[in-house]
Design a protein around this motif. Structure first.
Motif, PDB file in Angstrom:
ATOM      1  N   THR A  12       0.847  -1.186   0.000  1.00  0.00           N
ATOM      2  CA  THR A  12       0.000   0.000   0.000  1.00  0.00           C
ATOM      3  C   THR A  12       0.884   1.238   0.000  1.00  0.00           C
ATOM      4  OG1 THR A  12      -0.108   0.327   2.402  1.00  0.00           O
ATOM      5  CG2 THR A  12      -1.705  -1.227   1.429  1.00  0.00           C
ATOM      6  N   GLU A  13       0.305   2.363  -0.354  1.00  0.00           N
ATOM      7  CA  GLU A  13       1.056   3.615  -0.288  1.00  0.00           C
ATOM      8  C   GLU A  13       1.368   3.988   1.154  1.00  0.00           C
ATOM      9  OE1 GLU A  13      -0.344   6.810  -2.693  1.00  0.00           O
ATOM     10  OE2 GLU A  13      -0.498   5.545  -4.461  1.00  0.00           O
ATOM     11  N   ASP A  14       0.619   3.390   2.119  1.00  0.00           N
ATOM     12  CA  ASP A  14       0.858   3.644   3.546  1.00  0.00           C
ATOM     13  C   ASP A  14       1.920   2.712   4.125  1.00  0.00           C
ATOM     14  OD1 ASP A  14      -1.067   5.739   3.904  1.00  0.00           O
ATOM     15  OD2 ASP A  14      -2.640   4.229   3.847  1.00  0.00           O
ATOM     16  N   TRP A  17       2.061  -4.275   3.819  1.00  0.00           N
ATOM     17  CA  TRP A  17       2.084  -5.316   2.787  1.00  0.00           C
ATOM     18  C   TRP A  17       1.072  -6.394   3.116  1.00  0.00           C
ATOM     19  CZ3 TRP A  17       3.061  -9.998   4.883  1.00  0.00           C
ATOM     20  CH2 TRP A  17       3.923 -10.093   5.981  1.00  0.00           C
ATOM     21  N   VAL A  18       0.671  -7.129   2.075  1.00  0.00           N
ATOM     22  CA  VAL A  18      -0.200  -8.293   2.226  1.00  0.00           C
ATOM     23  C   VAL A  18       0.399  -9.411   1.373  1.00  0.00           C
ATOM     24  CG1 VAL A  18      -1.799  -7.471   0.436  1.00  0.00           C
ATOM     25  CG2 VAL A  18      -2.565  -9.198   2.064  1.00  0.00           C
ATOM     26  N   LEU A  19       0.587 -10.561   1.993  1.00  0.00           N
ATOM     27  CA  LEU A  19       1.151 -11.722   1.306  1.00  0.00           C
ATOM     28  C   LEU A  19       0.071 -12.335   0.422  1.00  0.00           C
ATOM     29  CD1 LEU A  19       3.686 -13.504   1.087  1.00  0.00           C
ATOM     30  CD2 LEU A  19       2.767 -14.871   2.956  1.00  0.00           C
ATOM     31  N   ASP A  29     -10.130 -17.129   0.014  1.00  0.00           N
ATOM     32  CA  ASP A  29     -10.551 -18.383   0.648  1.00  0.00           C
ATOM     33  C   ASP A  29      -9.772 -18.694   1.923  1.00  0.00           C
ATOM     34  OD1 ASP A  29     -12.464 -18.901  -1.296  1.00  0.00           O
ATOM     35  OD2 ASP A  29     -11.012 -19.915  -2.582  1.00  0.00           O
ATOM     36  N   ARG A  30      -8.716 -17.958   2.194  1.00  0.00           N
ATOM     37  CA  ARG A  30      -7.945 -18.205   3.411  1.00  0.00           C
ATOM     38  C   ARG A  30      -7.331 -16.899   3.894  1.00  0.00           C
ATOM     39  NH1 ARG A  30      -2.175 -19.517   1.970  1.00  0.00           N
ATOM     40  NH2 ARG A  30      -2.097 -19.162  -0.252  1.00  0.00           N
ATOM     41  N   PRO A  31      -7.030 -16.824   5.188  1.00  0.00           N
ATOM     42  CA  PRO A  31      -6.457 -15.586   5.732  1.00  0.00           C
ATOM     43  C   PRO A  31      -5.134 -15.221   5.062  1.00  0.00           C
ATOM     44  CG  PRO A  31      -7.242 -16.978   7.503  1.00  0.00           C
ATOM     45  CD  PRO A  31      -7.307 -17.804   6.236  1.00  0.00           C
ATOM     46  N   VAL A  32      -4.915 -13.916   4.947  1.00  0.00           N
ATOM     47  CA  VAL A  32      -3.670 -13.406   4.378  1.00  0.00           C
ATOM     48  C   VAL A  32      -2.888 -12.694   5.467  1.00  0.00           C
ATOM     49  CG1 VAL A  32      -4.545 -13.188   2.020  1.00  0.00           C
ATOM     50  CG2 VAL A  32      -4.839 -11.282   3.610  1.00  0.00           C
ATOM     51  N   ARG A  33      -1.586 -12.775   5.362  1.00  0.00           N
ATOM     52  CA  ARG A  33      -0.692 -12.169   6.344  1.00  0.00           C
ATOM     53  C   ARG A  33      -0.439 -10.709   5.983  1.00  0.00           C
ATOM     54  NH1 ARG A  33       4.236 -15.980   8.365  1.00  0.00           N
ATOM     55  NH2 ARG A  33       2.644 -17.012   9.597  1.00  0.00           N
ATOM     56  N   ILE A  34      -0.374  -9.859   7.007  1.00  0.00           N
ATOM     57  CA  ILE A  34      -0.192  -8.423   6.818  1.00  0.00           C
ATOM     58  C   ILE A  34       0.944  -7.930   7.713  1.00  0.00           C
ATOM     59  CG2 ILE A  34      -1.295  -6.173   7.215  1.00  0.00           C
ATOM     60  CD1 ILE A  34      -3.962  -7.598   6.464  1.00  0.00           C
ATOM     61  N   GLY A  35       1.712  -6.988   7.199  1.00  0.00           N
ATOM     62  CA  GLY A  35       2.793  -6.396   7.978  1.00  0.00           C
ATOM     63  C   GLY A  35       3.133  -5.016   7.451  1.00  0.00           C
ATOM     64  N   ILE A  36       4.223  -4.459   7.964  1.00  0.00           N
ATOM     65  CA  ILE A  36       4.711  -3.174   7.468  1.00  0.00           C
ATOM     66  C   ILE A  36       6.011  -3.409   6.711  1.00  0.00           C
ATOM     67  CG2 ILE A  36       3.591  -1.823   9.275  1.00  0.00           C
ATOM     68  CD1 ILE A  36       6.386  -1.479  10.592  1.00  0.00           C
ATOM     69  N   THR A  37       6.327  -2.501   5.816  1.00  0.00           N
ATOM     70  CA  THR A  37       7.516  -2.648   4.992  1.00  0.00           C
ATOM     71  C   THR A  37       8.783  -2.302   5.771  1.00  0.00           C
ATOM     72  OG1 THR A  37       7.431  -0.383   4.175  1.00  0.00           O
ATOM     73  CG2 THR A  37       6.205  -2.049   2.907  1.00  0.00           C
ATOM     74  N   ARG A  38       9.901  -2.747   5.239  1.00  0.00           N
ATOM     75  CA  ARG A  38      11.200  -2.406   5.837  1.00  0.00           C
ATOM     76  C   ARG A  38      11.387  -0.890   5.830  1.00  0.00           C
ATOM     77  NH1 ARG A  38      15.107  -5.197   7.434  1.00  0.00           N
ATOM     78  NH2 ARG A  38      14.590  -7.075   6.261  1.00  0.00           N
ATOM     79  N   LEU A  39      10.951  -0.223   4.761  1.00  0.00           N
ATOM     80  CA  LEU A  39      11.056   1.234   4.688  1.00  0.00           C
ATOM     81  C   LEU A  39      10.302   1.885   5.848  1.00  0.00           C
ATOM     82  CD1 LEU A  39      11.960   3.777   3.152  1.00  0.00           C
ATOM     83  CD2 LEU A  39       9.849   3.594   1.813  1.00  0.00           C
ATOM     84  N   ALA A  40       9.096   1.412   6.119  1.00  0.00           N
ATOM     85  CA  ALA A  40       8.315   1.952   7.237  1.00  0.00           C
ATOM     86  C   ALA A  40       9.035   1.706   8.558  1.00  0.00           C
ATOM     87  CB  ALA A  40       6.926   1.326   7.276  1.00  0.00           C
ATOM     88  N   ALA A  41       9.513   0.489   8.748  1.00  0.00           N
ATOM     89  CA  ALA A  41      10.202   0.154  10.001  1.00  0.00           C
ATOM     90  C   ALA A  41      11.446   1.021  10.194  1.00  0.00           C
ATOM     91  CB  ALA A  41      10.561  -1.331  10.025  1.00  0.00           C
ATOM     92  N   GLU A  42      12.205   1.223   9.120  1.00  0.00           N
ATOM     93  CA  GLU A  42      13.415   2.044   9.223  1.00  0.00           C
ATOM     94  C   GLU A  42      13.063   3.497   9.521  1.00  0.00           C
ATOM     95  OE1 GLU A  42      15.458   1.288   5.543  1.00  0.00           O
ATOM     96  OE2 GLU A  42      16.228  -0.641   6.252  1.00  0.00           O
ATOM     97  N   PHE A  78      -3.073   0.834   8.662  1.00  0.00           N
ATOM     98  CA  PHE A  78      -4.238   0.795   7.785  1.00  0.00           C
ATOM     99  C   PHE A  78      -4.223  -0.536   7.045  1.00  0.00           C
ATOM    100  CE2 PHE A  78      -3.389   5.263   8.441  1.00  0.00           C
ATOM    101  CZ  PHE A  78      -4.650   5.765   8.701  1.00  0.00           C
ATOM    102  N   PRO A  79      -5.237  -1.357   7.201  1.00  0.00           N
ATOM    103  CA  PRO A  79      -5.213  -2.670   6.567  1.00  0.00           C
ATOM    104  C   PRO A  79      -5.272  -2.568   5.047  1.00  0.00           C
ATOM    105  CG  PRO A  79      -7.397  -2.222   7.434  1.00  0.00           C
ATOM    106  CD  PRO A  79      -6.503  -1.098   7.884  1.00  0.00           C
ATOM    107  N   PRO A  80      -4.488  -3.394   4.343  1.00  0.00           N
ATOM    108  CA  PRO A  80      -4.520  -3.383   2.883  1.00  0.00           C
ATOM    109  C   PRO A  80      -5.754  -4.089   2.323  1.00  0.00           C
ATOM    110  CG  PRO A  80      -2.834  -4.877   3.687  1.00  0.00           C
ATOM    111  CD  PRO A  80      -3.416  -4.206   4.884  1.00  0.00           C
TER     112      PRO A  80
END
Length: 134
Positions: A12-14, A17-19, A29-42, A78-80
């Motif tokens: 996302t622009e925010d 990420w979503v796997l 059909d199944r849950p997807v994993r969500i996280g923040i990017t390395r850029l955001a973390a840095e 913000f969820p993708p």
């Protein structure tokens, strides 16, 4: 494309990420994993606290569903995708530094049983928008 920006997910622009599936599609059909990017973390710096949505909660694209707090600032999540939270990463909640150390692996935040995707970017588009090159 840098090796640090996985191509097996959408962004996302925010800076979340979503796997996605190996076919590059969002699998409803199944849950997807969500996280923040390395850029955001840095950019956030040393993470000290995660406020994630509860399992069973509904999340909606464009509506904040949690926060990531660092020694410098607090940033909303913000969820993708819209859907229902299926799982949170308790390991990351207990030790937020994992998110900075491995944002695309052990540092994932939560999973969602998706109903609707938001506006998502390919890894190449995310990299171009954010000046990430390899």
């Amino acid at each position: 494309m840098t090796a640090e920006l996985p191509t097996d997910r959408l962004y996302t622009e925010d800076h979340e990420w979503v796997l996605v599936t190996s076919a590059g599609d969002l699998d409803t059909d199944r849950p997807v994993r969500i996280g923040i990017t390395r850029l955001a973390a840095e950019n956030l710096g040393e993470l000290v606290y995660l406020d994630l949505p509860e399992v069973g909660a509904s999340v909606t694209v464009g509506e904040a569903c949690g926060e990531v707090e660092s020694t410098k600032t607090v940033s909303e999540l913000f969820p993708p995708v819209s859907g229902r939270v299926a799982e949170i990463n308790q390991t990351a909640v207990d030790d937020p530094a994992i998110v900075s150390a491995d944002p695309y692996g052990r540092g994932w935040l939560f999973t969602v049983a998706p109903t609707t995707p938001g506006e998502l970017l390919s890894a190449a588009d995310y990299a171009e928008k954010n000046g990430i090159n390899g």
